[in-house]
Every structure is written in structure tokens, then in C-alpha cells.
Design an enzyme around this catalytic site. Structure first.
Site, PDB file in Angstrom:
ATOM      1  N   GLU A 322       0.429  -1.342  -0.120  1.00 12.28           N
ATOM      2  CA  GLU A 322       0.036  -0.378  -0.104  1.00 12.28           C
ATOM      3  C   GLU A 322       1.167   1.216   0.019  1.00 12.28           C
ATOM      4  OE1 GLU A 322      -3.899   2.106   2.325  1.00 12.28           O
ATOM      5  OE2 GLU A 322      -1.751   0.695   4.537  1.00 12.28           O
ATOM      6  N   ASN A 324       4.423   1.761  -0.582  1.00  7.37           N
ATOM      7  CA  ASN A 324       5.171   2.011  -2.359  1.00  7.37           C
ATOM      8  C   ASN A 324       3.559   2.455  -3.034  1.00  7.37           C
ATOM      9  OD1 ASN A 324       7.283   0.852  -0.656  1.00  7.37           O
ATOM     10  ND2 ASN A 324       7.066  -1.428  -2.146  1.00  7.37           N
ATOM     11  N   LYS A 415      20.687 -14.431  -9.913  1.00 11.79           N
ATOM     12  CA  LYS A 415      20.969 -15.286  -9.092  1.00 11.79           C
ATOM     13  C   LYS A 415      20.634 -16.477  -9.704  1.00 11.79           C
ATOM     14  CE  LYS A 415      21.398 -12.178  -5.140  1.00 11.79           C
ATOM     15  NZ  LYS A 415      21.733 -10.705  -6.074  1.00 11.79           N
ATOM     16  N   GLY A 456      21.451   1.283  -5.155  1.00 15.17           N
ATOM     17  CA  GLY A 456      20.340   1.882  -3.963  1.00 15.17           C
ATOM     18  C   GLY A 456      18.855   1.047  -3.916  1.00 15.17           C
TER      19      GLY A 456
END
Length: 636
Positions: A322, A324, A415, A456
């Protein structure tokens, strides 16, 4: 209405000036032609021609748009437009006089003299307007302003540097006074930009006699080595310094004073310009209905920002968080746009809700960025990773086929190569899910884009290091040999769009990540950027590898071939082990897992994943539950 009236008044004044200029230049042309002694009969010719010259020149200037310009910002292009407009006006007048009885009565040189004089006078009048606003008005404003200006020296005398200098001169309210420029190009030494001297190279900045307050680094195209050298020189001065973002961050190259920011680790680790084929991306995005899953995350939110630049008709933003979703929605709504934005709070694991969203908006392009990505956390809760990264991807893929989505782009990770952790295994399965859908007979082109870490992003190592430095340390590094591929968030998002525009279906795109970087080097640089020395001021502590971590990540395996694409930073994975039988076995295993996931322990889920994906070799050593680990730490 007030602004329109003001503009009309301004245009009438300019028209009056141009009308008088037309008459004056014509008379001067007569004087020059006749050595300043115009015969009486040609005086009559002048009076006959003058009204026509005045009316036609002003009319042509009006219809060619000269009165719709802001002349306080006169540029070279404006001067070229003046030449074009005056050429057209003169040609029409010459043709009119040619078909009249007066053309044979006078030398043709008169028209050339008048053309040169009129063009010069109109150009000078417009430059005068600019000079008035850029120098006199600016001087008056700055004289009346009691605010003391910050004295700044600039590093970089290129196009970006001259734009910044010009903005400071035109905007005294910025409070910035650039007093000198440094640049490593010896040809520029001693020259001036807007009357500000280039006084030396970057090496000279620490020895300059100039009294300045701050340094602005204005070299957005600098590479990693150049930026490191510049920052080292700036540190030796003991003065604060800021930088412009890199070209890849600026995107459209719109450079302004407000974009200067503190130097970050991004400036030291990668500033190479990303050259996009904007035409192909434009065809891919413009006017389309776009859906981004995970739209509030680091990559998803940047994909939203990048998509906006190519003007889709509809942009649907789906996220389970919610907060974000609220943040990205609030950010984009601040910008005026004709795009229809639709935030959707939803979980991709909920098939019926996702189906409802697709049914309502009928997206043509899907960027699937929703995923769990925190490696240690997924080791403790592997069933959640499977539900989101595998089953969620399967849901969105199935519904995309149902609603005839044109292109489906999965955001993957390095990955997924020879995975040793749950995150990598589930993302590799997600890749294979999209590959299986692509081989089937449907209208949707599926593709995946694989890349390493982004600088970041939420939960990544850099924000953690910054928080630890603020607290005085120690900065915790798992292993001195740990290294990762890194890319900026804007760079990764731009290349995802580019890969999506190039894809024809079935590809796993690999982004060129450059050279891997040691985590310990990032820790050292962040400590130095914060004004401290590693170990001396801020200690570094090695904690050992965490569950599911590799020391060195890979973007592909040695037996896999990387084929070139039209873009030099995007490759296509050519995996000889992927065939219909392999995909069928994987999809069959995923379906069985879906029916038998409930109630499984972490090790049982890892074991099942390794049976579906033989290349996944999990560490099945006993891992204590999280709550026991927390309890033990608390007691200690």
C-alpha cells in the site's frame, strides 16, 4: 485573458518597431545607393514603395511566427528564422515590383542593400531585447537583492557547464555566483564562457587562490575513472562539492542548477552513458496500454517513470504494498500528463483479482517486476518465494495469454544462474514458465531480462551501509572476497524497455553489467564519501556469508552462448540445455508443487525445488527457525 492582452500589446509594439525599421532601412538604402544625395524623382519612388515594404514585411513576419517568440531568450535559431522571414518578405516585394512599371527605373543593388540593412536591424533589435533582460534587468534584480551569493567554482567547461553558467546569469535568485571554471582540456585554458575564465585543470583546484565556498562538478558524461579522479581532487580542497547526475540519470539531457546533488556511490561505480534506440522504444510504448506489476518497487517504479517519457495511453500500476503504491502514484500525479494512470492494490497470487484488472484495462504490454528478492529472508520462508515468484508469474502469464497481451517482459536476476538460493531457483523457474508459454500457440511474446544488483534499491547493501555509517559503525561485510555486478536503477530500467522493444519472443536477455565490484570496495568508498576514513574512523567487520549467498555471481554459464543484439549492452542467452522436454518436466513439477506446498518445512521446499530444477544445489544443512535465532541473540 490578461496574459493574452499583455501578449497582444507586446506584439503591437514589436510590429510598430519593425514597420519603422522597414521604412528607415529602405531610406538608408536609397542614401547609400545614391551616395547620400537622392535625386528628387527617386524620393517620389521611395514614398511610393515605403508603404508596401512596411505592410508586406510586417505581414510576413507575423505569418512566419516572429511575433510568437519570447525574444528575451533569443538564440541562434531565432536569428536564422529572422533571416528566413526577411528573405521571404524581400523576395515577394521584388517580385511585386518586377511586375510593376518601376522595376527598370532603379539599380538591383538597392534591394540587396535594403535586405542586408533590414535583416541586421531586426536581428539587432531582438538581441537588444535579450541583452536588456539578461543583463540590465538581471543586474537591477541582483543589486536589489540583499541575499549574499554563494561563490562557486565549476569543474567542466563543456556544453553542460556553459548551460549552468548561463542559468546562473539569467537567474540571480538562485543565489549562485560562478567565479571560475576548471577543465582538463588544455585548449580551453585561458578562454572564457560567458565572461567567466577557465583558469586551470582539475589538478589546479586545490592550489587556486580563488576564494570560493563550494565546488560544482559538471561532467555528466565522466566515466568511473574520471569521476574518481575528480572527487579525489575535490576532497583535497576541504570544500563541499556537488555533482550533476550522469547522462543515464538525466535521460533527456535536461540540465539545470536544481539537479546538482551530493556525490553518491553511484558516481564512483558507474556513469557510462546509455545510448537508447528511442525510435524502437517509442513504437513499443507510445499509445499502448501498459501494466507494471511490482510498480512500487525499486525497478517497477523506475519502469513507470521511464514509460511515462514515451507516452503510453494507459499505465496500470499493480503492487501489493500500500505504501509503495501510494508513493509512486503521488509522485506521477504531480506531473501534468494526458496519460491515464491507474494504481491497483493487489497480489499477483490472487488469480481472480489479476484477471479482473486485465479484463478492465486490456493491457497490450506487461512488465512483470513483482517478486520477492531478499535472499536470506526467502531462505527462511521459501514457500512464500515459490508462491510469488513462481505461481504469481504463472498467474500473470496465463492471464496475459487469455487477454492477448502483445508482449510480456519478465524482470529476472543473475541469481537465476546456477542458483544456490531459493530466490535464484524461483526466478529461474519463472524464466522457464515464460519460455514454456512462449513456445505454445498464442499471441503473446514472452521474454525475460536478466541483470545483477541495482545500486540503492530497497533492502540492498548501500542503504544498509549508509545507516551503519550514520551510527558510527561498524560497517558489516559478509566476506572480503564477496563481489557483485552493479547497475543504476535508471540504467537497468532503460535497458529493460530497450530489450522489450527488441524481443520477438522466447529470449532471455542478459544486460552488460560491466566488471563485478567487491563489496568491501563499496564499503570503503561510502565511508570516505561520508568524510571518514575506513578502520580509522569507521571500523569494518566481517560477519561471514549468509544463508543462500554466493561469493561471486554470474550472468551466464560457460556452456551458454551470448548472442549480440542491435544494442551493445544487451545480449541474448543461447542455452543448449533448454528444450521442449526440459520445459515440460519443469512445468509438470511446478504443478505438483502447487498441490503439495502446504505444510512443508523449509528444507522440504528446497528439496522439491532441487528435484524440479536439478541445477539448483541448495545447502540443506539444518537452519534454525528465525524466532529461535532472535531469541538466542536476545539472551546473549
Amino acid at each position: 485573458l490578461f496574459n493574452q492582452k499583455k501578449m497582444n500589446n507586446r506584439n503591437l509594439k514589436l510590429m510598430a518597431i519593425d514597420a519603422l525599421a522597414s521604412i528607415a532601412t529602405l531610406y538608408i538604402a536609397f542614401l547609400i545607393r545614391f551616395d547620400f544625395s537622392v535625386p528628387h524623382n527617386f524620393i517620389l519612388v521611395f514614398f511610393n514603395w515605403a508603404p508596401w515594404f512596411m505592410a508586406f514585411q510586417v505581414s510576413i513576419f507575423y505569418f512566419t511566427g516572429l511575433y510568437a517568440r519570447m525574444w528575451r531568450y533569443t538564440s541562434l535559431w531565432d536569428m536564422l528564422n529572422i533571416i528566413k522571414a526577411n528573405t521571404l518578405a524581400s523576395l515577394i516585394l521584388v517580385l511585386m515590383i518586377y511586375f510593376s512599371s518601376g522595376f527598370d527605373q532603379i539599380s538591383r543593388s538597392l534591394f540587396i542593400i535594403d535586405y542586408i540593412l533590414c535583416t541586421g536591424f531586426i536581428g539587432i533589435s531582438r538581441l537588444g531585447i535579450r541583452m536588456f533582460f539578461s543583463h540590465i534587468v538581471t543586474f537591477v534584480k541582483s543589486s536589489n537583492r540583499s541575499k549574499i551569493k554563494k561563490r562557486v567554482v565549476l569543474i567542466g567547461a563543456g556544453d553542460s557547464g556553459q548551460l549552468i553558467v548561463r542559468q546562473t546569469l539569467q537567474s540571480p535568485e538562485s543565489g549562485i555566483n560562478i567565479i571560475g571554471i576548471f577543465d582538463d582540456d588544455p585548449k580551453k585554458l585561458g578562454t572564457r564562457i560567458h565572461d567567466i575564465e577557465i583558469i586551470g585543470s582539475v589538478n589546479d583546484i586545490k592550489n587556486t587562490s580563488l576564494d570560493y565556498d563550494e565546488i560544482y562538478i559538471c561532467v555528466p558524461s565522466a566515466n568511473r575513472q574520471q569521476m574518481r579522479k575528480i572527487i579525489d581532487e575535490c576532497k583535497e580542497t576541504g570544500k563541499p562539492f556537488k555533482t550533476l547526475p550522469s547522462i543515464s540519470e538525466l535521460i533527456e539531457g535536461n540540465i539545470s542548477i536544481s539537479q546538482f546533488r551530493e556525490v553518491s556511490i553511484l558516481d564512483l561505480l558507474g556513469r557510462e552513458e546509455i545510448k537508447l534506440d528511442k525510435n524502437t522504444i517509442n513504437q513499443f510504448i507510445r499509445g499502448k496500454r501498459i501494466l507494471v506489476t511490482g510498480a512500487g518497487g525499486s525497478i517497477g517504479s523506475e519502469l513507470v517513470r521511464q514509460c511515462i517519457k514515451f507516452e503510453p495511453s494507459v499505465l496500470v500500476m499493480m503492487d501489493i504494498s500500500e505504501l509503495n503504491l501510494f508513493e509512486i502514484d503521488r509522485e506521477i500525479m504531480d506531473d501534468a500528463s494526458n496519460i491515464l494512470f491507474k494504481p491497483v492494490l493487489s497480489d499477483i497470487r490472487d488469480y481472480s483479482v489479476v484477471d479482473q484488472v486485465f479484463n478492465e484495462f486490456k493491457p497490450q504490454v506487461v512488465f512483470h517486476a513483482a517478486a520477492y528478492k531478499h535472499v536470506p529472508m526467502q531462505e527462511y520462508f521459501p514457500w512464500e518465494a515459490v508462491k510469488t515468484n513462481v505461481f504469481g508469474t504463472s498467474n500473470v502469464s496465463t492471464i496475459s495469454v487469455k487477454y492477448d497481451v502483445e508482449k510480456f517482459v519478465l524482470v529476472s536476476t543473475d541469481k537465476a544462474v546456477k542458483p544456490v538460493n531459493v530466490m535464484g531457483a524461483t526466478k529461474r523457474l519463472a524464466e522457464m514458465v515464460t519460455q514454456d508459454f512462449n513456445r505454445k500457440d498464442n499471441n503473446t511474446e514472452f521474454m525475460a531480462v536478466r541483470f545483477g544488483n541495482v545500486l540503492g534499491s530497497s533492502g540492498s547493501v548501500i542503504p544498509i551501509f549508509q545507516e551503519q555509517i550514520k551510527k558510527g559503525g561498524p560497517v558489516t561485510v559478509t566476506d572480503p572476497d564477496m563481489e557483485r555486478y552493479f547497475m543504476s536503477i535508471p540504467e537497468a530500467s532503460q535497458l529493460i524497455l530497450q530489450a522489450g522493444s527488441l524481443g520477438l519472443g522466447g529470449e532471455v536477455f542478459i544486460l552488460d553489467m560491466g566488471d563485478p565490484i567487491k563489496i568491501i570496495d563499496i564499503a570503503n568508498e561510502l565511508i570516505r564519501l561520508s568524510g571518514y576514513e575506513p578502520e580509522l574512523d569507521i571500523p569494518i567487520k566481517f560477519t561471514g556469508t549468509r544463508p543462500g549467498e554466493k561469493k561471486i555471481e554470474e550472468l551466464s554459464l560457460p556452456n551458454e552462448q551470448l548472442d549480440k543484439t542491435k544494442h551493445d549492452k544487451i545480449f541474448v542467452l543461447n542455452d543448449p540445455d533448454i528444450n521442449i522436454e526440459t520445459l515440460s518436466n519443469v512445468i509438470s513439477g511446478i504443478k505438483k508443487l502447487e498441490n503439495s506446498l502446504s505444510g512443508r518445512t523449509a528444507n522440504q521446499v528446497r528439496t522439491i525445488l532441487s528435484s524440479i530444477l536439478p541445477e539448483y544445489k541448495p545447502d540443506l544443512a539444518s537452519k534454525e527457525p528465525v524466532y529461535l535465532r532472535v531469541k538466542a541473540e536476545a539472551e546473549a
